[in-house]
Design a protein around this motif. Structure first.
Motif, PDB file in Angstrom:
ATOM      1  N   MET A 195       7.112  -5.027  -6.932  1.00  5.91           N
ATOM      2  CA  MET A 195       6.983  -5.658  -5.606  1.00  5.91           C
ATOM      3  C   MET A 195       5.859  -4.988  -4.813  1.00  5.91           C
ATOM      4  SD  MET A 195      10.829  -6.641  -4.217  1.00  5.91           S
ATOM      5  CE  MET A 195      11.038  -5.054  -3.492  1.00  5.91           C
ATOM      6  N   VAL A 196       5.787  -3.664  -4.865  1.00  8.24           N
ATOM      7  CA  VAL A 196       4.739  -2.936  -4.143  1.00  8.24           C
ATOM      8  C   VAL A 196       3.366  -3.318  -4.698  1.00  8.24           C
ATOM      9  CG1 VAL A 196       3.757  -0.652  -3.692  1.00  8.24           C
ATOM     10  CG2 VAL A 196       6.231  -1.008  -3.481  1.00  8.24           C
ATOM     11  N   ALA A 197       3.227  -3.325  -6.005  1.00  3.74           N
ATOM     12  CA  ALA A 197       1.933  -3.660  -6.624  1.00  3.74           C
ATOM     13  C   ALA A 197       1.503  -5.079  -6.260  1.00  3.74           C
ATOM     14  CB  ALA A 197       2.025  -3.492  -8.138  1.00  3.74           C
ATOM     15  N   VAL A 252      -1.451  -9.818   5.450  1.00  4.29           N
ATOM     16  CA  VAL A 252      -1.999  -8.795   6.322  1.00  4.29           C
ATOM     17  C   VAL A 252      -1.022  -7.632   6.401  1.00  4.29           C
ATOM     18  CG1 VAL A 252      -2.712  -8.275   8.694  1.00  4.29           C
ATOM     19  CG2 VAL A 252      -3.259 -10.491   7.676  1.00  4.29           C
ATOM     20  N   LYS A 253       0.249  -7.965   6.388  1.00  4.48           N
ATOM     21  CA  LYS A 253       1.289  -6.958   6.541  1.00  4.48           C
ATOM     22  C   LYS A 253       2.490  -7.394   5.713  1.00  4.48           C
ATOM     23  CE  LYS A 253       3.401  -4.509  10.380  1.00  4.48           C
ATOM     24  NZ  LYS A 253       3.455  -4.442  11.841  1.00  4.48           N
ATOM     25  N   ALA A 267      -1.888  -8.771  -3.013  1.00  5.24           N
ATOM     26  CA  ALA A 267      -1.963  -9.872  -2.054  1.00  5.24           C
ATOM     27  C   ALA A 267      -2.721  -9.445  -0.793  1.00  5.24           C
ATOM     28  CB  ALA A 267      -0.563 -10.363  -1.703  1.00  5.24           C
ATOM     29  N   ILE A 268      -2.550  -8.205  -0.376  1.00  2.00           N
ATOM     30  CA  ILE A 268      -3.292  -7.696   0.785  1.00  2.00           C
ATOM     31  C   ILE A 268      -4.780  -7.621   0.453  1.00  2.00           C
ATOM     32  CG2 ILE A 268      -3.699  -5.633   2.206  1.00  2.00           C
ATOM     33  CD1 ILE A 268      -0.596  -5.231   2.142  1.00  2.00           C
ATOM     34  N   HIS A 269      -5.116  -7.137  -0.754  1.00  6.43           N
ATOM     35  CA  HIS A 269      -6.531  -7.065  -1.161  1.00  6.43           C
ATOM     36  C   HIS A 269      -7.160  -8.454  -1.251  1.00  6.43           C
ATOM     37  CE1 HIS A 269      -5.878  -2.815  -2.966  1.00  6.43           C
ATOM     38  NE2 HIS A 269      -6.275  -2.758  -1.713  1.00  6.43           N
TER      39      HIS A 269
END
Length: 186
Positions: A137-139, A151-152, A144-146
């Motif tokens: 989930m973190v990866a 955005v958050k 998705a942010i990159h």
């Protein structure tokens, strides 16, 4: 020390389908709260009928306000007040003793949950999702942010907590309030 504000027992909810970004929904929610008959003897900031809510980061996403059956507040200067909402006036506490009893029930630790089979177990915290699932989930969130798709992000793990002793909710809320003074506790 900061203000303590505790709501207990949902009386009713107010949907904001267009979120906080919808002026019409915000006006409707305000009108709904204002329509609740209230004899506010305190006249302090935030006294009387209030709604609690956890709102999404996207102000146009749907949100919900909850009107608690009982709201208790203790101000920094020690002033306390309580708002009780009921379907009819006859069920409201009519004396200070009845109000204090209601408040004590609100703030007392919960009942111990029975343990199946009558066995004794120590307090425990058991993740219901694996470490690998959380890392994934973190990866994915970082990717998705990159890509600028997000955005958050707020990630949480599903855990099961078993407690031998009851939790003193008032102590827990006070501790959270000290750890994060800008948080909303309800």
């Amino acid at each position: 020390e900061s203000r303590v504000l505790v709501g207990s027992g949902p009386m009713w909810t107010i949907a904001l389908p267009g979120g906080l970004g919808s002026p019409a929904d915000v006006r409707r929610a305000g009108a709904s709260l204002a329509s609740v008959e209230c004899e506010d003897l305190v006249l302090a900031r935030g006294s009387g009928v209030i709604g609690f809510g956890a709102h999404p980061f996207d102000s146009s996403a749907p949100a919900v306000l909850m009107l608690p059956a009982v709201t208790y507040a203790r101000e920094v200067d020690g002033q306390e007040w309580m708002t009780v909402v009921a379907d009819d006036r006859a069920s409201l506490p009519s004396s200070r003793d009845q109000q204090r009893q209601l408040l004590e029930r609100l703030l007392e630790p919960g009942e111990k949950a029975p343990i199946p089979g009558g066995t004794t177990v120590a307090s425990s915290i058991e993740p219901l999702t694996s470490d690998d699932h959380f890392r994934t989930m973190v990866a994915r969130s970082v990717e998705a942010i990159h890509r600028h798709d997000l955005v958050k992000v707020v990630l949480a793990r599903h855990v099961e907590v078993s407690m031998v002793d009851p939790i003193a909710v008032s102590d827990l809320l006070s501790r959270w309030g000290r750890l994060e003074p800008n948080c909303v506790l309800f």
